[in-house]
Design a protein around this motif. Sequence first.
Motif, PDB file in Angstrom:
ATOM      1  N   GLY A  60      -4.017   3.245   2.718  1.00  0.00           N
ATOM      2  CA  GLY A  60      -4.248   1.813   2.510  1.00  0.00           C
ATOM      3  C   GLY A  60      -4.476   1.429   1.059  1.00  0.00           C
ATOM      4  N   THR A  61      -4.234   2.352   0.145  1.00  0.00           N
ATOM      5  CA  THR A  61      -4.485   2.117  -1.282  1.00  0.00           C
ATOM      6  C   THR A  61      -3.230   1.598  -1.974  1.00  0.00           C
ATOM      7  OG1 THR A  61      -6.100   3.913  -1.286  1.00  0.00           O
ATOM      8  CG2 THR A  61      -5.277   3.186  -3.432  1.00  0.00           C
ATOM      9  N   TYR A  62      -3.426   0.639  -2.876  1.00  0.00           N
ATOM     10  CA  TYR A  62      -2.300   0.094  -3.642  1.00  0.00           C
ATOM     11  C   TYR A  62      -2.013   0.975  -4.862  1.00  0.00           C
ATOM     12  CZ  TYR A  62      -2.556  -4.101  -0.785  1.00  0.00           C
ATOM     13  OH  TYR A  62      -2.528  -4.967   0.276  1.00  0.00           O
ATOM     14  N   PRO A  63      -0.763   0.992  -5.347  1.00  0.00           N
ATOM     15  CA  PRO A  63      -0.384   1.865  -6.458  1.00  0.00           C
ATOM     16  C   PRO A  63      -1.275   1.747  -7.697  1.00  0.00           C
ATOM     17  CG  PRO A  63       1.573   0.987  -5.431  1.00  0.00           C
ATOM     18  CD  PRO A  63       0.410   0.301  -4.766  1.00  0.00           C
ATOM     19  N   ALA A  64      -1.771   0.557  -7.984  1.00  0.00           N
ATOM     20  CA  ALA A  64      -2.605   0.367  -9.176  1.00  0.00           C
ATOM     21  C   ALA A  64      -3.876   1.218  -9.130  1.00  0.00           C
ATOM     22  CB  ALA A  64      -2.978  -1.105  -9.339  1.00  0.00           C
ATOM     23  N   LYS A  65      -4.291   1.616  -7.931  1.00  0.00           N
ATOM     24  CA  LYS A  65      -5.506   2.417  -7.770  1.00  0.00           C
ATOM     25  C   LYS A  65      -5.203   3.908  -7.636  1.00  0.00           C
ATOM     26  CE  LYS A  65      -8.380  -1.101  -7.658  1.00  0.00           C
ATOM     27  NZ  LYS A  65      -9.428  -1.298  -8.697  1.00  0.00           N
ATOM     28  N   ASN A  81      10.542   1.355  15.430  1.00  0.00           N
ATOM     29  CA  ASN A  81       9.882   0.054  15.384  1.00  0.00           C
ATOM     30  C   ASN A  81       8.693   0.135  14.441  1.00  0.00           C
ATOM     31  OD1 ASN A  81       7.726   1.283  16.815  1.00  0.00           O
ATOM     32  ND2 ASN A  81       8.687   0.772  18.788  1.00  0.00           N
ATOM     33  N   SER A  82       7.934  -0.922  14.350  1.00  0.00           N
ATOM     34  CA  SER A  82       6.838  -0.984  13.385  1.00  0.00           C
ATOM     35  C   SER A  82       5.813   0.133  13.615  1.00  0.00           C
ATOM     36  CB  SER A  82       6.151  -2.347  13.478  1.00  0.00           C
ATOM     37  OG  SER A  82       5.067  -2.419  12.565  1.00  0.00           O
ATOM     38  N   ALA A  83       5.440   0.358  14.883  1.00  0.00           N
ATOM     39  CA  ALA A  83       4.448   1.387  15.182  1.00  0.00           C
ATOM     40  C   ALA A  83       4.981   2.784  14.873  1.00  0.00           C
ATOM     41  CB  ALA A  83       4.036   1.294  16.652  1.00  0.00           C
ATOM     42  N   GLN A  84       6.247   3.014  15.200  1.00  0.00           N
ATOM     43  CA  GLN A  84       6.849   4.323  14.929  1.00  0.00           C
ATOM     44  C   GLN A  84       6.965   4.579  13.433  1.00  0.00           C
ATOM     45  OE1 GLN A  84      10.396   3.568  17.225  1.00  0.00           O
ATOM     46  NE2 GLN A  84       9.689   4.841  18.943  1.00  0.00           N
ATOM     47  N   ARG A  85       7.315   3.533  12.683  1.00  0.00           N
ATOM     48  CA  ARG A  85       7.417   3.682  11.222  1.00  0.00           C
ATOM     49  C   ARG A  85       6.048   3.969  10.615  1.00  0.00           C
ATOM     50  NH1 ARG A  85      11.289  -0.632  11.808  1.00  0.00           N
ATOM     51  NH2 ARG A  85       9.735  -2.206  11.250  1.00  0.00           N
ATOM     52  N   ARG A  86       5.025   3.319  11.127  1.00  0.00           N
ATOM     53  CA  ARG A  86       3.671   3.562  10.628  1.00  0.00           C
ATOM     54  C   ARG A  86       3.262   5.005  10.883  1.00  0.00           C
ATOM     55  NH1 ARG A  86      -0.056   1.467   7.041  1.00  0.00           N
ATOM     56  NH2 ARG A  86      -2.136   2.123   7.655  1.00  0.00           N
ATOM     57  N   LYS A  87       3.549   5.510  12.082  1.00  0.00           N
ATOM     58  CA  LYS A  87       3.208   6.889  12.436  1.00  0.00           C
ATOM     59  C   LYS A  87       3.935   7.870  11.532  1.00  0.00           C
ATOM     60  CE  LYS A  87       3.090  10.015  16.454  1.00  0.00           C
ATOM     61  NZ  LYS A  87       3.983  11.076  15.970  1.00  0.00           N
ATOM     62  N   ARG A  88       5.238   7.639  11.326  1.00  0.00           N
ATOM     63  CA  ARG A  88       6.034   8.531  10.474  1.00  0.00           C
ATOM     64  C   ARG A  88       5.534   8.490   9.027  1.00  0.00           C
ATOM     65  NH1 ARG A  88      11.715   9.954  10.313  1.00  0.00           N
ATOM     66  NH2 ARG A  88      11.825   9.598  12.548  1.00  0.00           N
ATOM     67  N   ALA A  89       5.153   7.304   8.551  1.00  0.00           N
ATOM     68  CA  ALA A  89       4.655   7.178   7.175  1.00  0.00           C
ATOM     69  C   ALA A  89       3.364   7.972   6.988  1.00  0.00           C
ATOM     70  CB  ALA A  89       4.429   5.710   6.829  1.00  0.00           C
ATOM     71  N   THR A 111       0.842  -1.198   0.000  1.00  0.00           N
ATOM     72  CA  THR A 111       0.000   0.000   0.000  1.00  0.00           C
ATOM     73  C   THR A 111       0.879   1.250   0.000  1.00  0.00           C
ATOM     74  OG1 THR A 111      -0.070   0.155   2.414  1.00  0.00           O
ATOM     75  CG2 THR A 111      -1.752  -1.219   1.334  1.00  0.00           C
ATOM     76  N   ALA A 112       0.241   2.402  -0.155  1.00  0.00           N
ATOM     77  CA  ALA A 112       0.990   3.662  -0.138  1.00  0.00           C
ATOM     78  C   ALA A 112       1.771   3.801   1.166  1.00  0.00           C
ATOM     79  CB  ALA A 112       0.026   4.836  -0.306  1.00  0.00           C
ATOM     80  N   ALA A 113       1.125   3.559   2.299  1.00  0.00           N
ATOM     81  CA  ALA A 113       1.795   3.677   3.593  1.00  0.00           C
ATOM     82  C   ALA A 113       2.922   2.662   3.726  1.00  0.00           C
ATOM     83  CB  ALA A 113       0.795   3.499   4.727  1.00  0.00           C
ATOM     84  N   GLN A 114       2.704   1.453   3.256  1.00  0.00           N
ATOM     85  CA  GLN A 114       3.737   0.420   3.350  1.00  0.00           C
ATOM     86  C   GLN A 114       4.945   0.755   2.482  1.00  0.00           C
ATOM     87  OE1 GLN A 114       1.275  -2.923   2.256  1.00  0.00           O
ATOM     88  NE2 GLN A 114       0.918  -3.521   4.396  1.00  0.00           N
TER      89      GLN A 114
END
Length: 264
Positions: free
Chosen positions: A136-141, A114-122, A98-101
């Motif tokens: 939560g959207t994938y690049p194709a969309k 860590n995972s939570a901190q990376r998610r927040k920063r993203a 996804t965009a965030a990932q």
Amino acid sequence: MIRIENVSTVFDTGGQQLTAVDNVSLNIGRGSIQGIIGFSGAGKSTLLRNINLLERPASGRVLVDGVDLVGLTPLELRKRRHGIGMIFQHFNLLSNLTAAQNVELSLKFAGIGNSAQRRKRALEALEIVDLQEKAGTYPAKLSGGQKQRVAIARALATKPKVLLCDEPTSAVDPRTTASVLQYLADVNARFGITIVVVTHEMNVIKAIAENVAVMEAGRVVEQFDLSELKRPGFSPATSIGRYLVSDEIRLERPEAHRKGALHV
């Protein structure tokens, strides 16, 4: 912020030596937006990739924030690259994330949080480019402009001091070009990030850059401040420099445009 000293880059093309960058020296001020223009094959993208050593020069020095990258060990160079973001022509997003990932991945490779901190920063980085709702959207969309904005967010997530942009608008339509450039102008104004933009589109240079270096056959053949174009009687010395009389893309005042912040 960036000092390129007598850099040459040579490629072996089937037994022949091709000099893509030929003894180039260039100084780029801290917090500025530097444009590099040239026709295809001029060496501008190779020079850009010399700045973070994605292409290692055959000779010369590349200093970023006072440190010569050429002399670093691989581990030292990898750490220094965390402070140099890069935006590519074709976005280079992973389609299965996804965009965030996609943004989080850059933080994971940099060993940040860590995972939570990376998610927040993203999510904070996506907010800067007004794409938090697309986390939560994938690049194709996503549209071309949205993909490039995700790429900008990915580059910003590691809080770089330098942002390298390789033809950042050539894969989007003209209407989207102004939007992408607006976001780049905004992050420069808000965070003081030094931006280097390589392009063959003259209107892009006029819209965003403060200084332009013109490349031909691997050399910087001309350099001037864009404000000079408004001075009566001033004319660029090279033919490609004179193309800068083309139509302008008008941007808003950066400080009045964007919201969002990256927190430590």
